[in-house]
Write an enzyme that holds these catalytic residues in place. Structure first.
Site, short mmCIF file in Angstrom:
data_model
loop_
_atom_site.label_atom_id
_atom_site.label_comp_id
_atom_site.label_asym_id
_atom_site.label_seq_id
_atom_site.Cartn_x
_atom_site.Cartn_y
_atom_site.Cartn_z
CG ASN A 66 -17.05 -45.52 -14.37
OD1 ASN A 66 -16.30 -45.93 -15.23
ND2 ASN A 66 -16.65 -44.71 -13.41
CG HIS A 70 -17.96 -45.29 -19.38
ND1 HIS A 70 -19.08 -44.52 -19.25
CD2 HIS A 70 -16.98 -44.62 -18.75
CE1 HIS A 70 -18.79 -43.42 -18.58
NE2 HIS A 70 -17.51 -43.46 -18.26
CB CYS A 78 -20.15 -40.82 -22.86
SG CYS A 78 -19.26 -39.62 -23.88
#
Length: 173
Positions: free
Chosen positions: A120, A80, A111
């Site tokens: 990502n 990420h 997240c």
């Protein structure tokens, strides 16, 4: 049961560098978990930095631990971009020979357990870098940029990918 059916088993080490609950993760923990996963029959391991705190050397340290237990072709990266290090982490992984990565068009994702964690690494940023390294992906960069622009518009935000922003700006002139 998957093994009995001839299905490859893949596992992800989601917080291999940092965790929203535990903080920094020592590479020895990755080593121990990778060994356990191999022992129970896992075929492929995805080393992940889902909160985006990893830097190149940290990523290499955890990949080296995973590679003690899994062959190179069975180790992948998932990074990420919270602190803007995801692309550098892909490059650091390439230096070790890891060549399989998760990415998302437009850098989508995040997240829910880590405040501020972003998506990502953007697929279009990775493809641009790989093209620049002479690594053929067979992926249409302009098509990726179009997809990133489309989904960003649907979400009501500008594209987060540097490549998408650059290509779209160039197109508008």
């Amino acid at each position: 049961e998957a093994k009995a059916q001839g299905i490859k088993v893949r596992a992800a080490l989601s917080c291999s560098i940092g965790c929203p609950y535990e903080g920094d993760i020592h590479p020895d923990k990755v080593d121990a978990v990778a060994a356990q996963l191999k022992a129970i029959g896992v075929d492929h391991i995805g080393v992940s930095d889902i909160i985006g705190v990893g830097t190149s050397r940290c990523v290499q340290a955890v990949l080296e631990r995973a590679l003690k237990h899994f062959p190179l072709a069975e180790v992948s990266g998932h990074y990420h971009d919270t602190y803007g290090q995801a692309l550098a982490n892909v490059y650091a992984s390439l230096e070790l020979g890891v060549s399989t990565f998760d990415a998302s068009v437009g850098g989508l994702g995040g997240c829910p357990y880590a405040k501020g964690a972003t998506g990502n690494v953007a697929t279009e940023d990775v493809v641009f870098m790989l093209n620049g390294l002479g690594i053929e992906t067979g992926i249409d960069l302009d098509g990726l940029v179009d997809a990133a622009a489309f989904i960003s518009q649907v979400l009501g935000r500008p594209p987060v990918s540097r490549v998408a922003r650059a290509v779209l700006a160039k197109r508008s002139t």
